[in-house]
Scaffold this motif. Structure first.
Motif, PDB file in Angstrom:
ATOM      1  N   LEU A   1      -7.222  11.257 -11.414  1.00 32.35           N
ATOM      2  CA  LEU A   1      -6.633  12.308 -10.587  1.00 32.35           C
ATOM      3  C   LEU A   1      -7.518  12.627  -9.385  1.00 32.35           C
ATOM      4  N   GLU A   2      -8.831  12.753  -9.605  1.00 35.67           N
ATOM      5  CA  GLU A   2      -9.730  13.061  -8.493  1.00 35.67           C
ATOM      6  C   GLU A   2      -9.710  11.957  -7.449  1.00 35.67           C
ATOM      7  N   VAL A   3      -9.703  10.709  -7.904  1.00 35.59           N
ATOM      8  CA  VAL A   3      -9.650   9.586  -6.960  1.00 35.59           C
ATOM      9  C   VAL A   3      -8.324   9.588  -6.211  1.00 35.59           C
ATOM     10  N   ALA A   4      -7.234   9.849  -6.936  1.00 34.94           N
ATOM     11  CA  ALA A   4      -5.915   9.859  -6.300  1.00 34.94           C
ATOM     12  C   ALA A   4      -5.829  10.932  -5.224  1.00 34.94           C
ATOM     13  N   ARG A   5      -6.382  12.114  -5.491  1.00 31.72           N
ATOM     14  CA  ARG A   5      -6.363  13.179  -4.489  1.00 31.72           C
ATOM     15  C   ARG A   5      -7.117  12.761  -3.228  1.00 31.72           C
ATOM     16  N   ARG A   6      -8.276  12.122  -3.420  1.00 33.53           N
ATOM     17  CA  ARG A   6      -9.047  11.702  -2.254  1.00 33.53           C
ATOM     18  C   ARG A   6      -8.291  10.658  -1.442  1.00 33.53           C
ATOM     19  N   LEU A   7      -7.652   9.714  -2.126  1.00 33.72           N
ATOM     20  CA  LEU A   7      -6.896   8.682  -1.426  1.00 33.72           C
ATOM     21  C   LEU A   7      -5.719   9.284  -0.649  1.00 33.72           C
ATOM     22  N   LEU A   8      -5.032  10.254  -1.263  1.00 32.62           N
ATOM     23  CA  LEU A   8      -3.906  10.886  -0.580  1.00 32.62           C
ATOM     24  C   LEU A   8      -4.373  11.677   0.635  1.00 32.62           C
ATOM     25  N   ALA A   9      -5.512  12.352   0.518  1.00 33.89           N
ATOM     26  CA  ALA A   9      -6.041  13.112   1.655  1.00 33.89           C
ATOM     27  C   ALA A   9      -6.398  12.177   2.805  1.00 33.89           C
ATOM     28  N   VAL A  10      -7.055  11.042   2.489  1.00 34.49           N
ATOM     29  CA  VAL A  10      -7.404  10.074   3.540  1.00 34.49           C
ATOM     30  C   VAL A  10      -6.140   9.502   4.157  1.00 34.49           C
TER      31      VAL A  10
ATOM     32  N   MET B   1       0.837  -1.212   0.000  1.00 36.08           N
ATOM     33  CA  MET B   1       0.000   0.000   0.000  1.00 36.08           C
ATOM     34  C   MET B   1       0.866   1.254   0.000  1.00 36.08           C
ATOM     35  N   THR B   2       2.002   1.182   0.736  1.00 36.44           N
ATOM     36  CA  THR B   2       2.892   2.348   0.806  1.00 36.44           C
ATOM     37  C   THR B   2       3.415   2.726  -0.571  1.00 36.44           C
ATOM     38  N   ASP B   3       3.806   1.676  -1.375  1.00 33.87           N
ATOM     39  CA  ASP B   3       4.318   1.947  -2.713  1.00 33.87           C
ATOM     40  C   ASP B   3       3.241   2.569  -3.586  1.00 33.87           C
ATOM     41  N   ARG B   4       1.994   2.082  -3.469  1.00 39.35           N
ATOM     42  CA  ARG B   4       0.909   2.645  -4.275  1.00 39.35           C
ATOM     43  C   ARG B   4       0.666   4.111  -3.917  1.00 39.35           C
ATOM     44  N   ILE B   5       0.647   4.423  -2.623  1.00 33.02           N
ATOM     45  CA  ILE B   5       0.444   5.812  -2.189  1.00 33.02           C
ATOM     46  C   ILE B   5       1.548   6.699  -2.738  1.00 33.02           C
ATOM     47  N   ASP B   6       2.780   6.201  -2.692  1.00 31.59           N
ATOM     48  CA  ASP B   6       3.893   6.999  -3.198  1.00 31.59           C
ATOM     49  C   ASP B   6       3.758   7.233  -4.696  1.00 31.59           C
ATOM     50  N   THR B   7       3.352   6.216  -5.430  1.00 33.01           N
ATOM     51  CA  THR B   7       3.179   6.363  -6.872  1.00 33.01           C
ATOM     52  C   THR B   7       2.059   7.347  -7.195  1.00 33.01           C
ATOM     53  N   LEU B   8       0.966   7.286  -6.437  1.00 29.11           N
ATOM     54  CA  LEU B   8      -0.122   8.244  -6.642  1.00 29.11           C
ATOM     55  C   LEU B   8       0.335   9.666  -6.343  1.00 29.11           C
ATOM     56  N   ARG B   9       1.165   9.828  -5.327  1.00 31.08           N
ATOM     57  CA  ARG B   9       1.675  11.159  -4.989  1.00 31.08           C
ATOM     58  C   ARG B   9       2.495  11.724  -6.165  1.00 31.08           C
ATOM     59  N   VAL B  10       3.280  10.869  -6.807  1.00 34.40           N
ATOM     60  CA  VAL B  10       4.060  11.302  -7.970  1.00 34.40           C
ATOM     61  C   VAL B  10       3.128  11.688  -9.120  1.00 34.40           C
ATOM     62  N   PHE B  11       2.128  10.856  -9.395  1.00 36.72           N
ATOM     63  CA  PHE B  11       1.186  11.135 -10.481  1.00 36.72           C
ATOM     64  C   PHE B  11       0.465  12.458 -10.254  1.00 36.72           C
ATOM     65  N   VAL B  12      -0.002  12.717  -9.036  1.00 38.58           N
ATOM     66  CA  VAL B  12      -0.713  13.955  -8.734  1.00 38.58           C
ATOM     67  C   VAL B  12       0.203  15.159  -8.942  1.00 38.58           C
ATOM     68  N   ALA B  13       1.448  15.052  -8.514  1.00 33.11           N
ATOM     69  CA  ALA B  13       2.387  16.168  -8.685  1.00 33.11           C
ATOM     70  C   ALA B  13       2.604  16.481 -10.160  1.00 33.11           C
ATOM     71  N   VAL B  14       2.807  15.450 -10.986  1.00 37.53           N
ATOM     72  CA  VAL B  14       3.009  15.678 -12.420  1.00 37.53           C
ATOM     73  C   VAL B  14       1.758  16.298 -13.047  1.00 37.53           C
ATOM     74  N   ALA B  15       0.571  15.777 -12.664  1.00 36.60           N
ATOM     75  CA  ALA B  15      -0.676  16.280 -13.238  1.00 36.60           C
ATOM     76  C   ALA B  15      -0.919  17.738 -12.860  1.00 36.60           C
ATOM     77  N   GLU B  16      -0.623  18.117 -11.623  1.00 38.54           N
ATOM     78  CA  GLU B  16      -0.873  19.478 -11.161  1.00 38.54           C
ATOM     79  C   GLU B  16       0.122  20.468 -11.749  1.00 38.54           C
ATOM     80  N   LEU B  17       1.360  20.034 -11.924  1.00 39.33           N
ATOM     81  CA  LEU B  17       2.404  20.943 -12.401  1.00 39.33           C
ATOM     82  C   LEU B  17       2.603  20.879 -13.916  1.00 39.33           C
ATOM     83  N   HIS B  18       1.947  19.909 -14.575  1.00 46.05           N
ATOM     84  CA  HIS B  18       2.070  19.736 -16.024  1.00 46.05           C
ATOM     85  C   HIS B  18       3.528  19.566 -16.445  1.00 46.05           C
ATOM     86  N   SER B  19       4.304  18.916 -15.596  1.00 46.73           N
ATOM     87  CA  SER B  19       5.735  18.789 -15.912  1.00 46.73           C
ATOM     88  C   SER B  19       6.352  17.694 -15.053  1.00 46.73           C
TER      89      SER B  19
END
Length: 296
Positions: free
Chosen positions: A67-76, A1-19
């Motif tokens: 992205l919306e699902v990933a944000r919710r998971l990271l917040a939880v 689960m830790t690896d998945r959370i970390d991967t989602l955190r990376v995806f959200v950062a790329v999506a928000e910063l477009h880079s």
């Protein structure tokens, strides 16, 4: 689960910063590591999340939904981490927020300072700018907005209101005369700020119509417009808190006061979602209480 959370955190950062490169800087990783993490997530989910070109990165339709699902998971996950080990675990981490330039300096910054004094494990990164900042696009947790809000997915908490009016220096009024009607503005020197009047050649009074003007000076910050009026150049339209210091020191006085303008609402905004990280919930509650004490 830790690896998945970390991967989602990376995806959200790329999506928000477009880079990928900017995400790597935010996360303190190499661009190659960020690229591998997103590629692994796409392979695992069997969908393409991002469109990549040499100049930009954008979300696919599937990516936007994830992205919306990933944000919710990271917040939880962040909320659970805050509770881990003790219900009294102190808030920690970094908060990113924005507010209008002068309003932020005068009214938000003191609230931030008091919040940081109470919560030594939290850091704040504040952008004070008159530019309208997209919380989602720039990876911000919350913001303060003045004015009516457009429909959006953001949550808004109204914390008060501020006035708006026309001001001039006593010296200017002594030689140019005091305007009595809106039509009198045509014979006066005008200072406009694009931060408060997007069309600097027109000032509007709801219910009374618009006045077409020929500004002597147009600037892009309200502070500069206030300073020019205080120096005696002409009339300026300002939100009340932008004129307060000049009024206290006798550099500006209000004019046309019988033509009342509607108050401007003040909101705290944040991305929608049921689960707010503990530190963000505490910060919003603290900021709302401080701003209501000043503007409610």
């Amino acid at each position: 689960m830790t690896d998945r959370i970390d991967t989602l955190r990376v995806f959200v950062a790329v999506a928000e910063l477009h880079s990928f490169a900017e995400a790597a800087r935010r996360l303190n990783r190499t661009p190659a590591a960020v690229t591998r993490a997103v590629a692994a997530l796409e392979e695992e989910l069997r969908v393409r999340l991002l469109n990549r070109t040499t100049r930009s990165v954008s979300l696919t339709d599937e990516g936007a939904r994830h992205l919306e699902v990933a944000r919710r998971l990271l917040a939880v996950n962040e909320e659970l981490e805050g509770l881990e080990g003790s219900a009294e675990a102190p808030p920690h981490g970094v908060l990113h927020m924005t507010a209008p330039a002068t309003f932020g300096r005068l009214h938000v910054l003191p609230a931030i300072v008091r919040f940081l004094e109470r919560h030594p494990l939290v850091d704040v990164r504040a952008q004070f700018t008159d530019r309208v900042v997209s919380l989602v696009d720039e990876g911000l947790d919350c913001g303060v907005r003045l004015g009516d809000l457009p429909d959006s997915s953001l949550r808004a908490i109204r914390v008060g209101q501020v006035g708006c009016g026309v001001y001039a220096s006593p010296a200017y009024l002594a030689h140019a005369g005091v305007p009595q009607t809106l039509q009198d503005l045509a014979s006066h020197a005008i200072i406009s700020s694009t931060a408060i009047t997007p069309v600097p050649e027109r000032w509007s009074w709801p219910g009374l119509g618009q006045v077409t003007l020929r500004p002597r000076l147009v600037v892009n910050t309200n502070d500069a417009a206030a300073d020019a009026a205080a120096a005696g150049l002409g009339l300026v339209m300002l939100v009340s808190y932008q004129a307060d210091a000049h009024i206290r020191e006798g550099r500006l006085v209000p004019v046309l006061t019988r033509f009342q303008m509607p108050s401007i609402p003040v909101h705290i905004i944040h991305p929608s979602g049921r689960h707010l990280p503990g530190k963000l919930r505490l910060f919003i509650d603290h900021l709302a209480a401080e701003l209501r004490a000043r503007f409610a």
